[in-house]
Design an enzyme around this catalytic site. Structure first.
Site: not given
Ligand SMILES: Nc1ncnc2c1ncn2[C@@H]1O[C@H](COP(=O)(O)OP(=O)(O)O)[C@@H](O)[C@H]1O
Ligand SMILES: CC(C)(COP(=O)(O)O)[C@@H](O)C(=O)NCCC(=O)O
Ligand SMILES: [K+]
Length: 248
Positions: A9, A12-13, A102-104, A123, A126, A184
Site C-alpha cells: 500500500n 512496489i518492490k 497475499i503478502d502475509r 512485516d 504501511t 516534540t
Molecule cells: N521507496 C520508498 N519510498 C518511501 N518510503 C519507503 C520506500 N521503501 C520503503 N519505505 C519506507 O518503508 C515503509 C514502506 O514499507 P513497505 O514494506 O514497502 O510497505 P508496503 O509493503 O506496505 O508498501 C514506508 O513507511 C517508508 O518508511
Molecule cells: C494487512 C495488509 C493491508 C498489509 O499490507 P501492507 O501493510 O503490506 O501494505 C494486507 O495484508 C491486506 O490488505 N490484508 C487483507 C486483510 C487480511 O489480511 O486479513
Molecule cells: K508489506
C-alpha cells in the site's frame, strides 16, 4: 526468467531471479517512478527468451497502474502471473483463507523456508502485521496495526502542532531513542516506536513466545532497534519469496 513484484500500500518492490540481491522499491502515484519501473523491467527482461512476472498485490489501484504501465511502456516477451492463495504452498487455519493479504501468506511461506517452526513474521510497512506459523508449518493468522508512517501521519493530521516525520530519512542515522523524549520530534518517535514495538512484543508473548522471529518490510530497520526480543531482519522477504514459489 522470473520477476517477483510485491505491490504494497506504500511501495512496489521488485526483484529478478538473475539478480536476487538487488531489490528495487518505488512509490506509485509519482507516475514517473512507474515509468522507470516499466523501463527497468523491460531492460531486465530484454535478453531473456521469456519472463514470468509474478505479482502479489494488496492494492488494486497500484496493481492496475503497474499492469497497464507494463503493457504500454514495456511490451516484451513476458507474461503476468497474478499470485493468489492457491499459488502459496502453506496451509492457512483461518476463517477465510482467500481474504488473507497475499503478502502475509507469501511472507509466512518464505519465513518457513528459512527458519524452524513455530515462528512469527513481523512485516513493518504501511501497516505492521504480526503473524504466527505453528510447529506444523500452518499459518494461524495474526494481528494488523497501523505502521510507523501511518501513525505519524495521523498525529500530524489530527493535531495543530505536530509535524509529520520522514521515517526513512531520520531513522537509520539515529542513535537510540531519547527516553523520555526531550522535544516534540523525539516524543513522537518514542511514542510511535514504543506503541509498535510494545504491541509486537505483547503479540509474540500471546503466541507462546516462539523462538524464531523474522522482521521484514521497509521499516524493519527502524522497528528492529526498538525491539528488545531476539529477532532477525530479512529485507524484502515477500518479493524474494515470490521467486521461490512453485511453477504454475
Ligand atoms: N521507496 C520508498 N519510498 C518511501 N518510503 C519507503 C520506500 N521503501 C520503503 N519505505 C519506507 O518503508 C515503509 C514502506 O514499507 P513497505 O514494506 O514497502 O510497505 P508496503 O509493503 O506496505 O508498501 C514506508 O513507511 C517508508 O518508511
Ligand atoms: C494487512 C495488509 C493491508 C498489509 O499490507 P501492507 O501493510 O503490506 O501494505 C494486507 O495484508 C491486506 O490488505 N490484508 C487483507 C486483510 C487480511 O489480511 O486479513
Ligand atoms: K508489506
Amino acid at each position: 526468467m522470473i520477476v517477483g513484484i510485491d505491490v504494497g500500500n506504500t511501495a512496489i518492490k521488485w526483484v529478478t531471479d538473475q539478480k536476487r540481491d538487488r531489490v528495487e522499491s518505488v512509490r506509485p502515484g509519482l507516475d514517473g517512478t512507474l515509468r522507470h519501473l516499466a523501463a527497468d523491467l523491460m531492460r531486465a527482461t530484454a535478453d531473456a527468451d521469456c519472463a514470468e512476472i509474478r505479482i502479489a498485490s494488496v492494492n488494486r489501484s497500484s496493481a492496475a497502474m503497474l499492469e497497464s504501465g507494463l503493457r504500454v511502456d514495456a511490451p516484451g516477451n513476458w507474461t503476468i502471473r497474478p499470485i493468489t492463495r492457491a499459488d502459496v504452498p502453506i496451509k492457512a487455519n483461518v476463517d477465510y483463507p482467500e481474504r488473507v493479504g497475499i503478502d502475509r501468506l507469501v511472507g509466512a511461506y518464505g519465513a518457513s523456508l528459512i527458519l524452524e517452526m513455530p515462528l512469527v513474521i513481523v512485516d513493518a510497512g504501511t501497516t505492521v502485521t504480526v503473524d504466527y506459523v505453528d510447529e506444523q508449518g500452518e499459518f494461524q493468522g495474526g494481528a494488523i496495526m497501523p505502521g510507523l508512517m501511518m501513525q505519524t501521519a495521523s498525529l500530524a493530521r489530527g493535531t495543530d502542532a505536530l509535524p509529520d516525520l520522514e521515517w526513512q530519512a531520520s531513522c537509520c542515522g539515529e542513535s537510540d531513542e531519547q527516553v523520555p523524549g526531550k522535544n516534540t520530534i523525539a516524543a513522537i518517535r518514542l511514542g510511535v516506536l514504543s506503541s509498535v514495538a510494545g504491541g509486537v512484543t505483547r503479540l509474540i508473548e500471546s503466541y507462546g513466545n516462539p523462538r524464531h522471529v523474522i522482521v521484514t518490510g521497509g521499516d524493519a530497520a527502524c522497528l528492529s532497534k526498538a525491539l528488545k526480543i531476539a529477532h532477525q531482519i530479512q529485507p524484502h522477504l515477500v518479493c524474494r519469496t515470490l521467486l521461490k514459489l512453485p511453477p504454475k
